[in-house]
Each structure stands twice: as C-alpha cells, then as structure tokens.
Design a protein around this motif. Structure first.
Motif, mmCIF file in Angstrom:
data_model
loop_
_atom_site.group_PDB
_atom_site.id
_atom_site.type_symbol
_atom_site.label_atom_id
_atom_site.label_comp_id
_atom_site.label_asym_id
_atom_site.label_seq_id
_atom_site.Cartn_x
_atom_site.Cartn_y
_atom_site.Cartn_z
ATOM 1 N N GLN A 1 2.202 1.668 -3.623
ATOM 2 C CA GLN A 1 1.123 2.178 -4.407
ATOM 3 C C GLN A 1 1.017 3.738 -4.304
ATOM 4 O O GLN A 1 0.720 4.547 -5.183
ATOM 5 C CB GLN A 1 -0.195 1.345 -3.931
ATOM 6 N N ASP A 2 0.913 4.057 -2.972
ATOM 7 C CA ASP A 2 0.912 5.547 -2.676
ATOM 8 C C ASP A 2 2.083 6.412 -3.423
ATOM 9 O O ASP A 2 1.716 7.462 -3.816
ATOM 10 C CB ASP A 2 0.897 5.808 -0.974
ATOM 11 N N GLU B 1 3.032 10.125 -10.162
ATOM 12 C CA GLU B 1 1.943 10.678 -10.882
ATOM 13 C C GLU B 1 1.503 11.956 -10.847
ATOM 14 O O GLU B 1 1.541 13.012 -11.965
ATOM 15 C CB GLU B 1 0.748 9.652 -11.050
ATOM 16 N N GLU B 2 1.130 12.426 -9.540
ATOM 17 C CA GLU B 2 1.129 13.728 -9.458
ATOM 18 C C GLU B 2 2.163 14.686 -9.641
ATOM 19 O O GLU B 2 1.999 16.025 -10.218
ATOM 20 C CB GLU B 2 0.169 13.987 -7.872
ATOM 21 N N TYR C 1 3.520 5.567 -5.946
ATOM 22 C CA TYR C 1 3.379 5.900 -7.431
ATOM 23 C C TYR C 1 2.222 6.873 -7.627
ATOM 24 O O TYR C 1 2.448 7.703 -8.550
ATOM 25 C CB TYR C 1 3.026 4.404 -7.915
ATOM 26 N N ARG C 2 1.329 6.964 -6.812
ATOM 27 C CA ARG C 2 0.385 7.752 -7.060
ATOM 28 C C ARG C 2 0.792 9.199 -6.799
ATOM 29 O O ARG C 2 0.432 10.189 -7.511
ATOM 30 C CB ARG C 2 -1.089 7.821 -6.093
ATOM 31 N N HIS C 3 1.784 9.413 -5.807
ATOM 32 C CA HIS C 3 2.461 10.684 -5.677
ATOM 33 C C HIS C 3 3.309 11.102 -6.889
ATOM 34 O O HIS C 3 3.399 12.151 -7.170
ATOM 35 C CB HIS C 3 3.316 10.568 -4.268
ATOM 36 N N HIS D 1 0.906 -1.238 0.211
ATOM 37 C CA HIS D 1 -0.029 -0.233 0.287
ATOM 38 C C HIS D 1 0.914 1.370 -0.053
ATOM 39 O O HIS D 1 0.543 2.247 -0.583
ATOM 40 C CB HIS D 1 -0.955 0.070 1.156
#
Length: 268
Positions: A170-171, A177-178, A173-175, A167
């Motif tokens: 995954q966080d 992307e932003e 990778y989201r960061h 998790h």
C-alpha cells in the motif's frame, strides 16, 4: 497465383525525393520490398506500402493471426523497421498495424482525398518525437522483525508477515501516485502534447513490477535530453517505484487525427 494486397506503413513527407533510396533493400512485412505511393499532382506527401498475401491479411485471417503472438511480433517488427527508416529522414505519420488496402490505386485515392490533412499534421509534428513514460510498482518485501513473544504460533506469525507485506505494498502505491504527479508535472513543462495509454498487463508488460502509468509525450527534439533527464530525476527517491523513459520514437501516439482507415476486405 497468390493474390496480393497493399500493406500501408506510414504517411511521410518526401520533399527532396530521398526516401526511395532510404527504403531500397529494406524488407517490409513478409520480407516484401517497400515502395512509395504518390498522387499524380503533388508527390511531396507519400505512403509507404508493400505487397502482402491477401490470405494472411483479410478479416478472417487477421482474427486468427492476432492471437498468434509469434506472427504478431514478426509483423510488428517489420512494421516498426520501415517506420524507423522513414523517421530517420523525414517526419512520419505511422499507420496502425495491419492497415491494408485492396491495391496501390486504393492507397492513391485515399492519399488524394486526405493529402491536405496529412500535410497539415506532418507540419505540426515536424522536429518533434515521441517519448514513453512508464511507472511500475515493484514487489516489496516487508522486513523480518523478530518476535518478542517466543510462543507466537506459526499461523499468527504468517498472518503478521502478510499484514506487513500488505502495508508495504500500500505504501508503494501511495509512492507511485506521488511519483506520477511529479513526473507528469515535469514532463508537461517540455511536452507539447500527451496521450494516456492503458497500463500494460500480461505479456505486454516488460520488466518486473506492475505497470500503473503508461503515457506518451510529444517533445521537441531540441528538448529531448533535458526531458529524459528531468523526468527520471522527478521519479527518484520513491521506495517500491520504478520510472522508465523510452524513446525517441516516431510519433505513433499522435498521428491518429490524420490517420486513414483501412479498406476492409470481405472474408471469403
């Protein structure tokens, strides 16, 4: 007697005739001296070349050498050293690593054929430099949380830690992307062009973490410091994400439209 061929580093503009002195004493590939090839009618656009052993740069030898990272690094360093020396005094169009021609006359014919295209591209790139922007997702460790259940088995505790780590990644990778969205938005306010390169992997990837963005931007020299500062600022504040800005470089990623293809030598 060793057969020699011409290794071409870059095309440059030599309007005031100062490049010859800049290259004097500079060792190129195989420690060979670097010289300039000109056309007979107009010498302001030149190609920097040096003589290298044909046995090391024909097609068969290159296929073998390109798997030898030590050899490749040595050639790449010499290639870059010549281009940086040229870029210190003039606008340059870097040629690909290991661009070779049968002899200087072949280089001269290529230059005569493409001189106007080279001159136009040199004009377009004047007073602009390349900057690299890389974004990395770094390894993240989920925080250890004490279990309320003292009877949890080691296996269940392990699976719980792995799930938390997944998790956390995954966080990250989201960061990333932003961060990539913000960085690109900021970079494009300064850049006149952008090239997306493949993310670097294996030995090409430098530093910790996984490279997920590997972009090059063409930036006017007058905006260079603001570009660097604002891009780094745009990437701040994202856990598990690292933004790296490198430069200024000669415009390696932006010379392709005017680049000449090497003359292929048949393997013996």
């Amino acid at each position: 007697m060793t057969e020699l061929i011409s290794y071409a580093y870059a095309v440059a503009r030599d309007a005031d005739g100062s490049l010859e002195a800049e290259l004097s004493g500079l060792p190129g590939v195989a420690d060979a001296p670097v010289r300039l090839v000109r056309t007979g009618d107009d010498g302001d656009v030149v190609v920097a070349v040096s003589a290298v052993p044909a046995a090391d740069f024909d097609e068969r030898a290159l296929r073998s050498h390109l798997e030898d990272l030590d050899w490749l690094e040595e050639v790449a360093r010499a290639h870059h050293r010549v281009i940086e020396a040229l870029a210190a005094r003039s606008t340059v169009l870097p040629l690909r690593l290991a661009t070779v021609y049968v002899d200087d006359e072949s280089v001269r014919l290529m230059l005569a054929d493409r001189r106007q295209a080279f001159a136009d591209r040199l004009t377009e790139l004047a007073a602009q430099t390349e900057w690299g922007v890389k974004i990395y997702v770094e390894a993240t460790e989920a925080p250890e949380e004490p279990s309320a259940d003292q009877d949890v088995s080691p296996g269940r505790a392990y699976l719980s830690r792995r799930r938390a780590q997944r998790h956390a990644r995954q966080d990250a990778y989201r960061h990333a992307e932003e961060a990539a969205r913000r960085v690109e938005e900021t970079a494009r306010t300064y850049a006149v062009d952008q090239v997306r390169h493949r993310a670097q992997q294996g030995e090409l990837a430098q530093g910790p973490g996984e490279n997920v963005v590997n972009d090059a931007y063409l930036v006017p020299q007058q905006d260079a410091e603001d570009f660097r500062a604002d891009v780094l600022r745009a990437g701040d504040g994202f856990p598990g994400v690292r933004v790296e800005v490198t430069g200024p470089w000669a415009p390696y990623s932006f010379a392709v439209p005017a680049e000449a293809e090497p003359v292929r030598r048949a393997a013996p």
